[in-house]
Design a protein around this motif. Structure first.
Motif, PDB file in Angstrom:
ATOM      1  N   ALA A 257      10.118   4.730   4.728  1.00 52.25           N
ATOM      2  CA  ALA A 257       8.986   5.605   5.032  1.00 52.25           C
ATOM      3  C   ALA A 257       8.061   4.866   5.987  1.00 52.25           C
ATOM      4  O   ALA A 257       7.760   3.688   5.800  1.00 52.25           O
ATOM      5  CB  ALA A 257       8.233   5.992   3.769  1.00 52.25           C
ATOM      6  N   LEU A 258       7.633   5.573   7.019  1.00 54.74           N
ATOM      7  CA  LEU A 258       6.661   5.047   7.980  1.00 54.74           C
ATOM      8  C   LEU A 258       5.337   5.753   7.743  1.00 54.74           C
ATOM      9  O   LEU A 258       5.242   6.966   7.867  1.00 54.74           O
ATOM     10  CB  LEU A 258       7.143   5.297   9.412  1.00 54.74           C
ATOM     11  CG  LEU A 258       6.117   5.071  10.533  1.00 54.74           C
ATOM     12  CD1 LEU A 258       5.676   3.619  10.587  1.00 54.74           C
ATOM     13  CD2 LEU A 258       6.684   5.522  11.882  1.00 54.74           C
ATOM     14  N   PHE A 259       4.319   4.972   7.365  1.00 48.82           N
ATOM     15  CA  PHE A 259       2.960   5.482   7.200  1.00 48.82           C
ATOM     16  C   PHE A 259       2.150   5.009   8.404  1.00 48.82           C
ATOM     17  O   PHE A 259       1.918   3.812   8.575  1.00 48.82           O
ATOM     18  CB  PHE A 259       2.326   4.966   5.898  1.00 48.82           C
ATOM     19  CG  PHE A 259       3.024   5.422   4.652  1.00 48.82           C
ATOM     20  CD1 PHE A 259       2.703   6.634   4.061  1.00 48.82           C
ATOM     21  CD2 PHE A 259       3.999   4.626   4.052  1.00 48.82           C
ATOM     22  CE1 PHE A 259       3.336   7.050   2.896  1.00 48.82           C
ATOM     23  CE2 PHE A 259       4.643   5.028   2.902  1.00 48.82           C
ATOM     24  CZ  PHE A 259       4.312   6.258   2.316  1.00 48.82           C
ATOM     25  N   ARG A 260       1.711   5.948   9.225  1.00 41.97           N
ATOM     26  CA  ARG A 260       0.936   5.574  10.404  1.00 41.97           C
ATOM     27  C   ARG A 260      -0.489   5.163  10.026  1.00 41.97           C
ATOM     28  O   ARG A 260      -1.095   4.314  10.670  1.00 41.97           O
ATOM     29  CB  ARG A 260       0.902   6.727  11.398  1.00 41.97           C
ATOM     30  CG  ARG A 260       2.277   7.042  12.004  1.00 41.97           C
ATOM     31  CD  ARG A 260       2.189   8.136  13.032  1.00 41.97           C
ATOM     32  NE  ARG A 260       3.494   8.476  13.567  1.00 41.97           N
ATOM     33  CZ  ARG A 260       4.094   7.831  14.559  1.00 41.97           C
ATOM     34  NH1 ARG A 260       3.488   6.800  15.131  1.00 41.97           N
ATOM     35  NH2 ARG A 260       5.273   8.210  15.001  1.00 41.97           N
ATOM     36  N   GLN A 261      -1.049   5.780   8.991  1.00 43.31           N
ATOM     37  CA  GLN A 261      -2.365   5.416   8.463  1.00 43.31           C
ATOM     38  C   GLN A 261      -2.213   5.232   6.953  1.00 43.31           C
ATOM     39  O   GLN A 261      -2.557   6.109   6.169  1.00 43.31           O
ATOM     40  CB  GLN A 261      -3.390   6.497   8.786  1.00 43.31           C
ATOM     41  CG  GLN A 261      -3.673   6.644  10.279  1.00 43.31           C
ATOM     42  CD  GLN A 261      -4.718   7.711  10.560  1.00 43.31           C
ATOM     43  OE1 GLN A 261      -4.620   8.841  10.118  1.00 43.31           O
ATOM     44  NE2 GLN A 261      -5.754   7.315  11.286  1.00 43.31           N
ATOM     45  N   PRO A 262      -1.693   4.093   6.544  1.00 41.67           N
ATOM     46  CA  PRO A 262      -1.266   3.921   5.151  1.00 41.67           C
ATOM     47  C   PRO A 262      -2.385   4.003   4.126  1.00 41.67           C
ATOM     48  O   PRO A 262      -2.124   4.253   2.952  1.00 41.67           O
ATOM     49  CB  PRO A 262      -0.616   2.531   5.152  1.00 41.67           C
ATOM     50  CG  PRO A 262      -1.194   1.831   6.340  1.00 41.67           C
ATOM     51  CD  PRO A 262      -1.413   2.900   7.361  1.00 41.67           C
ATOM     52  N   ARG A 263      -3.635   3.825   4.542  1.00 37.04           N
ATOM     53  CA  ARG A 263      -4.723   3.842   3.576  1.00 37.04           C
ATOM     54  C   ARG A 263      -5.418   5.204   3.508  1.00 37.04           C
ATOM     55  O   ARG A 263      -6.463   5.331   2.890  1.00 37.04           O
ATOM     56  CB  ARG A 263      -5.734   2.735   3.907  1.00 37.04           C
ATOM     57  CG  ARG A 263      -5.158   1.335   3.691  1.00 37.04           C
ATOM     58  CD  ARG A 263      -6.141   0.223   3.998  1.00 37.04           C
ATOM     59  NE  ARG A 263      -7.500   0.596   3.721  1.00 37.04           N
ATOM     60  CZ  ARG A 263      -8.407   0.866   4.660  1.00 37.04           C
ATOM     61  NH1 ARG A 263      -8.079   0.826   5.927  1.00 37.04           N
ATOM     62  NH2 ARG A 263      -9.638   1.176   4.323  1.00 37.04           N
ATOM     63  N   VAL A 264      -4.834   6.207   4.132  1.00 32.54           N
ATOM     64  CA  VAL A 264      -5.377   7.564   4.097  1.00 32.54           C
ATOM     65  C   VAL A 264      -4.467   8.427   3.228  1.00 32.54           C
ATOM     66  O   VAL A 264      -3.264   8.534   3.499  1.00 32.54           O
ATOM     67  CB  VAL A 264      -5.483   8.160   5.513  1.00 32.54           C
ATOM     68  CG1 VAL A 264      -5.965   9.606   5.453  1.00 32.54           C
ATOM     69  CG2 VAL A 264      -6.424   7.314   6.367  1.00 32.54           C
TER      70      VAL A 264
END
Length: 503
Positions: A257-264
């Motif tokens: 999984a690729l999270f571009r904004q992982p803390r959102v």
């Protein structure tokens, strides 16, 4: 140990120094509800308003003779993290050498001070500041409080908490085995730090002197950090959109999984899956989203795996494609595992339980993951993990029936419309449908039966069902339950970030 208590002080460490100069002998502690001139690292002011926990514990350095002076901040941070887990049930992350973070936000700071004369160290002053009710605004990074982490006010009086921590530090710090627990809370090897110029280094290891070794990703050279006088931050302390790549290395497939904004929270992950034996051309096609993200060479893929050989194979595949696999350690975040043999619990199951607890806090949950095997996890609303089942997977049952009999056919669930089957008749009308319906309903009825048993064991409780995994959507239809794709990968994200809160 003698404890000096105050409502307000200039600084607990400054007052401890005055007590030493006045003849007070260690060990003793100074605690205060507020500091007007709190001290931080490198001579900086430490914001210390009411609503925080502030203390200084003074040790006779001979109590710490079994350690090196450079290790003292690591010991102090580890002991404080252990106390936080004991008192509040969550895991803090140690950013070398003496900051405690939660979800990339600063929760506590630690300052160790001493002096040496003639080769002999004098008393060691250990100062600790923890955000309990309030998280003061700081320019360097975001901060967070215990109240915000728990989602409720902390009931215990601050001075009572400070006394508890002081006694804990005094009894724990001299223990020779304490340093062995540092890695349970520290950022693991392979994590990336960045300075103000967006210069990237990769964490390598902490040596016997307490110094941190990092690898310069651009210069391909090692650098040694011996003090906190640097401007490096962990990339996930920042609000600059650093992407996060996580992986679950299964028995057959690797899921990413690729999270571009992982803390959102609302960040929509891009999911990928591949077989390690896929040709390079196919792998490049599957992993195209990573290439489009513009990740620097050697960017980490944070992975969990229940198979060491499988992890090694995937690590070689990723390295050939320009990525670096970082093994995520198995560790609890918010869930308590004292009712289960934690060493026997697969890291994929831990990730799934932690993700379910974060997504549905305070609920009584039965979490079903349908993959190669079907695992069923039971999580009480008070964050206690009660245990679970490990069952043969749906395809595994079909394979076994074909392999162990002379006449039953080989059926592939992936080649059939599983969702249509789940919505179809209760009973099979021929051999093929009898096999398929039997496999599906055997598993779903096991879950339903477990829920009934739990309702009897805990009268008045309701248990919610959550399904995930490759065949999880099929089971969710049979069970009329919530289906959450990628729940394990969401758990890996949490384990990497050390928790989750909105920026």
């Amino acid at each position: 140990m003698k404890i000096f208590r105050f409502e307000t002080l200039d600084s607990t460490s400054s007052h401890a120094t005055r007590l030493l100069e006045g003849g007070e002998l260690p060990p003793f502690a100074v605690i205060s509800q507020k500091q007007t001139q709190g001290r931080g690292r490198s001579g900086k002011t430490w914001a210390s308003p009411e609503g925080g926990l502030y203390l200084t514990v003074v040790f006779d350095s001979r109590e710490l003779a079994h350690t090196k002076q450079g290790q003292w901040p690591l010991l102090a941070a580890t002991a404080t993290a252990l106390w936080l887990r004991r008192e509040f049930g969550f895991r803090a992350t140690i950013k070398w050498p003496n900051d405690l973070l939660y979800a990339g936000q600063k929760l506590a700071g630690i300052l160790c001070e001493s002096s040496v004369q003639g080769g002999v160290w004098g008393p060691m002053l250990l100062g600790v500041g923890i955000n309990v009710h309030e998280a003061p605004s700081v320019t360097e990074q975001r901060s967070i409080s215990i109240d915000r982490i728990l989602g409720r006010p902390t009931a215990a009086p601050l001075l009572t908490l400070a006394e508890s921590l002081a006694e804990h530090l005094h009894s724990t710090l001299p223990q020779p085995q304490l340093l062995q627990e540092f890695s349970d809370f520290a950022l693991e090897s392979g994590q990336i730090w960045v300075d103000a110029a967006r210069h990237l280094v990769r964490l390598h290891h902490v040596d016997a002197e307490g110094a941190l070794h990092v690898h310069d990703m651009k210069k391909n050279a090692e650098q040694v950090l011996t003090s906190v006088r640097h401007d490096y931050q962990w990339i996930y302390q920042q609000d600059k959109g650093w992407p996060l790549v996580v992986a679950d290395i299964g028995n057959t497939l690797t899921k990413l999984a690729l999270f571009r904004q992982p803390r959102v929270r609302g960040d929509q992950a891009i999911f990928m899956r591949f077989h390690p034996k896929d040709p390079r051309e196919k792998l490049l096609e599957i992993l195209q989203p990573l290439r489009e993200a513009g990740l620097p060479a050697g960017w980490p893929v944070h992975a969990i795996s229940v198979s060491d050989p499988g992890r090694e194979v995937v690590a070689r595949v990723l390295k050939d494609l320009g990525y670096e696999l970082v093994a995520v350690p198995k560790r609890p975040l918010h869930v308590r595992y004292d009712r289960y043999q934690f060493s026997d619990l697969g890291i994929d199951r831990v990730a799934m339980v932690e993700a379910a607890q974060e997504a549905l806090p305070g609920r009584n949950l039965i979490v079903v993951s349908a993959g190669t095997c079907v695992t069923i996890e039971v999580l009480h609303g008070d964050t206690h993990y009660l245990g679970g089942y490990v069952l043969p997977g749906l395809q595994m049952k079909l394979d076994a029936m074909h392999q162990r009999t002379a006449r039953l056919p080989q059926l592939k669930l992936s080649e059939l419309d599983g969702k249509k089957l789940a919505r179809g008749e209760l009973l099979g009308r021929d051999t093929r449908s009898a096999m398929l319906h039997g496999v599906l309903h055997e598993t779903s009825l096991a879950v339903i039966g477990l829920r009934k048993e739990l309702e009897q064991a805990w009268p008045g409780t309701q248990w919610e069902l959550v399904c995930t995994g490759g065949d999880g959507e099929i089971l969710s239809i049979l069970l009329d339950s919530l289906f959450v794709p990628g729940l394990i990968l969401q758990g890996v994200r949490l384990m990497v970030l050390g928790g989750w809160t909105e920026p």
